[in-house]
Enzyme design. Structure first.
Site, PDB file in Angstrom:
ATOM      1  N   SER A 147       0.832  -1.191   0.000  1.00 26.08           N
ATOM      2  CA  SER A 147       0.000   0.000   0.000  1.00 26.08           C
ATOM      3  C   SER A 147       0.870   1.245   0.000  1.00 26.08           C
ATOM      4  CB  SER A 147      -0.885  -0.010   1.258  1.00 26.08           C
ATOM      5  OG  SER A 147      -1.469   1.253   1.505  1.00 26.08           O
ATOM      6  N   TYR A 160      -0.683  -0.424  10.462  1.00 25.54           N
ATOM      7  CA  TYR A 160      -0.980  -0.876   9.101  1.00 25.54           C
ATOM      8  C   TYR A 160       0.137  -0.462   8.151  1.00 25.54           C
ATOM      9  CZ  TYR A 160      -3.333  -1.271   4.588  1.00 25.54           C
ATOM     10  OH  TYR A 160      -3.646  -1.580   3.291  1.00 25.54           O
TER      11      TYR A 160
END
Length: 285
Positions: A147, A160
């Site tokens: 990501s 995350y």
């Protein structure tokens, strides 16, 4: 004779972790269109069977499904049993999490630990198990989904982003190591993408012209475009950032001072999740 076709290089079977919806299902459809049989893995049976039914209706490939918790302590053993007797030439680790957003210390420790198991221990386990067999036969492909959050630290998504950074670094190293044996490795960096998982997490995507030029792109991509881009770059580069706007943003991310970059990443996360950004207290001098 060596089969130089896509299915010959990356088939006859592909395992897609997180293959029931979103980018994972887009990968499944694209691989099936190229003649590769599929094992789709996810946590919920109903979305898996729905995805499998759609693929079987469109392509003449074998599609098998397995409900599997990628954060479970028995992952390696269950993986061995699932893949027994199958020649798996492609692994896509696309497992996601409805991670939401919030300050690290305002969330339970268990949430961060789950992300570590899902985005660090999970891919290490699958790559080590399946990659070894690909290395032995001298061909195959592995894609780890990361990501834009993994390119720099940002408030609201600390754990995350850290786990996604781990996947990028792992992919870069294994691109070289596995490349010496003829196995293609790719770390795929996705930005905002229209997926059910992101919708469940409460994400609110932006529109063109809405965000600052100093923020990572928050205008969503289509998951089919992300999957196609990834497969077009497999074997060409260790890391690929999906989307031209994301690649432009990444140029700034690589060069910006960290004291500017981290607030910008924080602002992007806040925009997606509709959160206010508190003032930063920075020590001067």
């Amino acid at each position: 004779m060596v089969d130089s076709s896509f299915a010959g290089q990356y088939g006859p079977w592909a395992l897609i972790a997180g293959g029931s919806e979103g980018i994972g299902r887009s990968f499944a459809l694209e691989l099936a269109s190229r003649g590769v049989n599929l094992i789709l893995v996810a946590r919920s049976a109903a979305p898996l069977e729905e995805a499998a039914s759609i693929i079987r209706g469109k392509y003449a490939v074998d599609v098998q499904t397995a409900v599997l918790d990628l954060t479970g302590e028995d992952l390696a053993q269950r993986l061995e049993a699932l893949c027994a007797g199958k020649d798996i030439g492609m692994l896509v680790y696309n497992a996601g999490a409805v991670h939401g957003a919030g300050f690290f210390l305002d969330q339970p420790l268990a949430r961060a630990m789950t992300l570590i198991r899902l985005n660090c221990i999970g891919p290490v386990t699958l790559v080590h198990t399946l990659g070894g067999k690909m290395k032995q036969r001298g061909r195959g492909g592995i894609i780890l989904m990361s990501s834009m959050s993994g390119l720099a630290g940002g408030g609201f998504v600390a754990a995350y982003g850290a786990t996604k950074s781990f996947e990028i670094t792992l992919a870069e190293a294994l691109w070289f190591e596995l490349g010496t044996a003829g196995v293609d490795m790719l770390g795929l960096v996705a930005g905002a993408t229209l997926t059910p998982s992101m919708a469940r997490s409460g994400a609110k995507f932006g529109t063109p012209g809405e965000q600052s030029s100093s923020e990572p792109n928050t205008v969503p991509m289509d998951p089919d475009d992300v999957a196609r881009e990834a497969l077009s770059q497999l074997g060409r580069t260790p890391v690929w950032i999906a989307g031209e706007k994301n690649r432009e943003a990444a140029k700034w991310l690589r060069s910006a001072p960290r004291e500017e970059l981290v607030p910008a990443m924080t602002a992007a996360a806040a925009r997606i999740y509709g959160l206010p950004v508190p003032p930063l207290r920075v020590r001067e001098g």
